[in-house]
Motif scaffolding. Sequence first.
Motif, short mmCIF file in Angstrom:
data_model
loop_
_atom_site.label_atom_id
_atom_site.label_comp_id
_atom_site.label_asym_id
_atom_site.label_seq_id
_atom_site.Cartn_x
_atom_site.Cartn_y
_atom_site.Cartn_z
N LEU A 1 29.63 26.24 49.72
CA LEU A 1 30.88 25.88 50.53
C LEU A 1 30.36 25.22 51.57
CD1 LEU A 1 33.72 28.46 50.14
CD2 LEU A 1 33.58 25.86 49.76
N LYS A 2 29.30 25.35 52.51
CA LYS A 2 29.13 24.90 53.55
C LYS A 2 28.30 23.12 53.00
CE LYS A 2 28.03 27.99 57.31
NZ LYS A 2 27.25 28.61 57.68
N VAL A 3 27.27 23.48 52.07
CA VAL A 3 27.25 22.30 51.30
C VAL A 3 28.16 20.87 51.54
CG1 VAL A 3 25.52 21.06 50.04
CG2 VAL A 3 24.53 23.04 50.85
N LEU A 4 28.95 21.95 50.34
CA LEU A 4 30.60 21.61 49.70
C LEU A 4 30.69 20.58 50.80
CD1 LEU A 4 32.70 22.66 46.99
CD2 LEU A 4 33.36 21.09 48.75
N LYS A 5 31.08 21.38 52.20
CA LYS A 5 32.15 20.80 53.34
C LYS A 5 30.85 19.60 54.06
CE LYS A 5 33.37 22.45 57.23
NZ LYS A 5 33.22 23.68 58.69
N TYR A 6 29.76 19.51 53.90
CA TYR A 6 29.05 19.09 54.23
C TYR A 6 29.29 17.18 54.08
CZ TYR A 6 25.53 15.63 56.63
OH TYR A 6 25.28 14.41 56.86
N SER A 7 28.52 16.96 52.20
CA SER A 7 29.15 16.49 51.80
C SER A 7 30.30 15.92 52.32
CB SER A 7 28.68 16.39 50.42
OG SER A 7 27.84 17.07 49.89
N PHE A 8 31.45 16.49 51.80
CA PHE A 8 32.70 16.26 51.88
C PHE A 8 33.13 15.54 52.58
CE2 PHE A 8 37.17 16.59 52.30
CZ PHE A 8 37.55 16.59 50.74
N SER A 9 32.89 15.81 54.47
CA SER A 9 33.13 15.16 55.28
C SER A 9 32.50 14.03 55.53
CB SER A 9 33.15 16.23 56.90
OG SER A 9 31.93 16.52 56.53
N ASP A 10 31.54 14.06 54.57
CA ASP A 10 30.51 13.38 55.09
C ASP A 10 30.89 11.57 54.48
OD1 ASP A 10 27.85 11.56 55.86
OD2 ASP A 10 26.72 11.70 53.35
N LEU A 11 31.65 12.12 53.16
CA LEU A 11 31.59 11.33 52.64
C LEU A 11 33.50 10.68 53.12
CD1 LEU A 11 30.81 11.90 48.94
CD2 LEU A 11 31.37 9.59 49.76
N ILE A 12 34.37 11.62 53.25
CA ILE A 12 35.19 11.18 53.91
C ILE A 12 35.19 10.12 55.58
CG2 ILE A 12 37.09 12.31 55.53
CD1 ILE A 12 37.85 13.13 52.29
N ARG A 13 34.07 10.24 56.02
CA ARG A 13 33.69 9.91 57.29
C ARG A 13 33.60 7.87 56.05
NH1 ARG A 13 30.44 12.48 60.91
NH2 ARG A 13 29.89 13.96 58.82
N SER A 14 32.76 8.62 54.78
CA SER A 14 32.14 6.92 55.00
C SER A 14 32.83 5.93 54.85
CB SER A 14 30.86 6.84 53.76
OG SER A 14 32.45 6.69 52.92
N ARG A 15 33.08 4.85 55.23
CA ARG A 15 33.91 3.61 54.60
C ARG A 15 34.45 3.43 53.09
NH1 ARG A 15 31.87 -1.98 54.88
NH2 ARG A 15 29.52 -0.78 55.22
N TRP A 16 33.61 4.20 52.43
CA TRP A 16 33.58 3.12 50.51
C TRP A 16 34.93 4.40 49.93
CZ3 TRP A 16 32.88 -0.42 49.00
CH2 TRP A 16 31.82 -1.77 49.04
N SER A 17 34.95 5.22 51.33
CA SER A 17 36.26 6.50 50.25
C SER A 17 37.65 6.06 50.98
CB SER A 17 36.35 7.90 51.15
OG SER A 17 34.95 9.03 50.39
N TYR A 18 37.68 5.20 51.98
CA TYR A 18 38.59 3.89 52.28
C TYR A 18 39.02 3.34 51.77
CZ TYR A 18 39.12 8.08 56.33
OH TYR A 18 38.81 8.90 57.09
N VAL A 19 37.75 2.71 51.52
CA VAL A 19 37.78 1.47 50.06
C VAL A 19 39.07 2.04 49.75
CG1 VAL A 19 37.31 -0.24 49.65
CG2 VAL A 19 36.30 0.03 52.30
N TYR A 20 38.06 2.74 48.84
CA TYR A 20 38.62 3.38 47.41
C TYR A 20 40.08 3.78 47.43
CZ TYR A 20 38.43 5.90 43.46
OH TYR A 20 38.47 6.38 41.96
N LEU A 21 40.29 4.71 48.62
CA LEU A 21 42.23 5.13 49.13
C LEU A 21 42.67 3.86 48.67
CD1 LEU A 21 44.05 7.34 49.48
CD2 LEU A 21 43.27 7.26 52.23
N ALA A 22 42.51 2.94 49.70
CA ALA A 22 42.99 1.66 50.39
C ALA A 22 43.53 1.10 48.85
CB ALA A 22 42.73 0.58 50.78
N PHE A 23 42.20 1.13 47.72
CA PHE A 23 43.04 0.42 46.36
C PHE A 23 43.84 0.71 46.15
CE2 PHE A 23 41.61 0.50 42.37
CZ PHE A 23 41.72 -1.69 41.75
N TYR A 24 43.88 2.27 45.98
CA TYR A 24 44.41 2.83 44.97
C TYR A 24 46.20 3.03 45.62
CZ TYR A 24 41.79 4.93 41.11
OH TYR A 24 40.78 4.45 40.27
N LEU A 25 45.54 2.67 47.21
CA LEU A 25 47.00 2.28 47.35
C LEU A 25 47.99 1.51 47.49
CD1 LEU A 25 46.83 4.77 51.85
CD2 LEU A 25 48.86 4.86 49.39
#
Lengths: 409, 261
Positions: B3-27
Amino acid sequence: MRLTIVSILLFLLVQVGHTSTWNICSTCPMQTLEEAILKAAPLDTVRVQKGIYTCSDLELRKPITLIGEEGAVLDGLGTGYVLKILSDSVSISGFKIINSGRSYTKDFAAIYTYRANYFTLSNLEIVDPFFGILLEKSKNGTVINNLIYGVSKREADSGNGIHLWHCKNVFVENNEVYGLRDGIYLEFVDDSQVIENYTHNNLRYGLHFMFSNRDEYVDNVFENNGAGVAVMFSKFIVMKENRFTHNWGTASYGLLLKEIYDAEVIDNAFTENTIGIFIDGSTRINYTGNLFEQNGWAIKVSGGCYTNKFYENNFIGNSFDISYNSKMNDNSFNGNYWSDYTGYDLDKDGIGDVPYRPVKLFSYIVNNTPETIILLRSLFVDIINFSEKVSPVFTPDDLIDNQPSIMSF
Amino acid sequence: MILKVLKYSFSDLIRSRWSYVYLAFYLVLGFVLLFLNDNLSKAVITLMNIVVVLTPMIGTIFGIMYFYNSREFTELLLAQPIRRRTIFLGQYLGVSLSLSLSLVLGLGIPFILYGITQSSQIWDFATLLISGTFLTFIFTGLSIFIGLLNSNKIKGFGYAILMWLFFAVIYDGIFLISLVVFDDYPLDKFTLFASFFNPIDLSRIMILLKLDISALLGYTGALFQKFFGTGQGLIVAFTMLLLWVAGPMFLLVKKSSKKDF
C-alpha cells in the motif's frame, strides 16, 4: 371510390322513409339478434342496446344496418364465425365482439363477408379473434375506426386483423390492430386504400400485400411488428407518409419489397428498424423525401433491382446506409442527404463537391460473411472502410451520389 | 507495504501534469459530446469508439513511460528490505488506479451533471466505465511487463506500441480474414471464442450488446446475445477480463522476482 360511398349513402337516405327500425334489449319485445334479422325487411335498421348477446354463425342475407349502442356485446361462444355477411349493402357498427372461434382448418373470423358489396364496418371492437375482419370477393366497402386486438404468441395458430382476399375498391381507414399475426393483409386486392391505420406489436407484418395492384397506403404507423410492411408481387403501389418505427429483431425490417414494379415510396419515415427497406427484385420505383434515421441498414438491396431512383432522401445516423450484394448497379442515388458525408462545398451551392459512396467495404464483407458483423465499430473496420473509400475495389464503383446535399431536406 | 508503494506511485502520478491532462481530456470530451449530441445514447456510442481504442493506448504508453522514468527510484527501493513483488505490484496498481480515476472522473462528472443517473442509459454507461477501467488495468500491466523484459527503452517502447497495435487493429484484421477465408464452415462458435482472446474486442462486444444494436448482428448476434444476455455469460465475460488482468500481473511478479537489475 368516395363517389360510390356517397352514392350508397344517398341511396340509403332515399330508402329511409320506407324502412323501419327494430330495437333489441333484454326488456324489449324482441330479445335476440336472430329474431330481429329474420323479421326485418331489407334495408331495415336493427338497434342493439346494452347487453351481451350470443351470436354464432349468424348469416346476414339481406341488406341491413346493425347498430350496436354503447355496451352492446356480441358473444360468438368460441365456436365459429360471429357475423357472416352474404348480401350487399350491409352496415355494421358499434359492437364489441368477443369469443369468435379458432380453427386450424377454417378461417373463422369475427366478421366475414363473401361476395358482399357496398358494406360498411365501423366502430367495432374485436377482442382476441382468430381473424378479425375477413373480406372475401367483396367490392366497394369501407372498414373504418375499428379496434382489433389479440394476444397471439405463435404465427401458426393466429390469424390476421383485417384480411382482404380478392377484393376491389375497399377503403380501410383509421383502424388499430395489435397482437395478431398480420395487422392488415391484402391478397389479390386492387384499387384499394389503406389510410391512417395504426398497427403495432403484431407477430408478422403490420401490413401485407400479395398480388395486389394499384393500391395505396398513406399516413399509417407501423410500430414494433415482426416486420413493418411487406409488399410482394404487386404493381403500381403508392406508399406515402407512413411511419415505420422500431421493427427491430434479427430478421426484421421496416419495409420489404419483393417483385414490385412501378411503385412510389414518398415521404415516409423509417426510424430504428434493423433494416429500413429490404429490396429484392424490384424495378422502376421512385424513392423520394423519405427519412432514414438510426436504422441498422437504411436500405438493403438484393439482386434484380433495376432503374430505381433515390433522390432527396435523408440518411441520418444509420449503421449502414446502403448494402449491396453485387458489383453491378443500375439504380441512381443522386441528390440525397447523408449524415456520414465528409466532403466540402466550396462554391456554396448546397451540393457537395466530392461524390459520396454510400456502400462501405464493411457492408460488402458483412453481406458475404454475416459473422464478421461482430467486428462492427472496431478500429480495423474504420481503417478498411477508409481505404476503400479512397480507392474502391470491392464495392460497385458506379454507386455514387454525385450531388450529395450538404443540408438535410 | 504494498500500500505504501502504491500510495507513493499514485500520489506521484496524481501530482504529475499528465494525469491532469488526461483527466482534462476526458472532461472536455464528455462535455463537448453532450453539448453536440444532447442525446445520451448516441453520446455513449461515440464514447465507446473512443474509450475502447484510447484507454488501452494511454494505459500502454503511461505504463511503459512510468516504468522507465521511475527506474532510479525502483532501484533505490530494490536496495531496501522490501519484497520485489511488493514494489512492482505497488507501482503497477498506482499507475492503473490513477489512470482509471482520470477516466471515471473525467467521463463521470459531465454525464452525471447531464443527469445520467436518472436515465435508462446508466447501465450502458456503467458498463462503458467498467470496461474502460479493465482495459486500463490490462494494458498497463502488459506494458510494464514489456518494460521489465526490455532494458532498452527504445525497444521497450516499440514493443509496447506494437502490442497495443496488435490488439487494437491487427488482431481484428486476422480475425476478419480468417472469418472470410473459412466462410464455408460454421463460424459462430469460433467468433465467440476468438473474441475472448482480445480484451478490446471483448469490451467492445459487451458494450455493443448493451446498446441494443444486437439485432444488427443477426444470427451471430443472437448467439452472442444469448451468451452475454444471461447472468452466466456476463460472469464468464467478466471472469475473462479478470483473467486478462491477472495474467499480466502474474507474469510481472514472476519476471520481476528473477530479473537481474
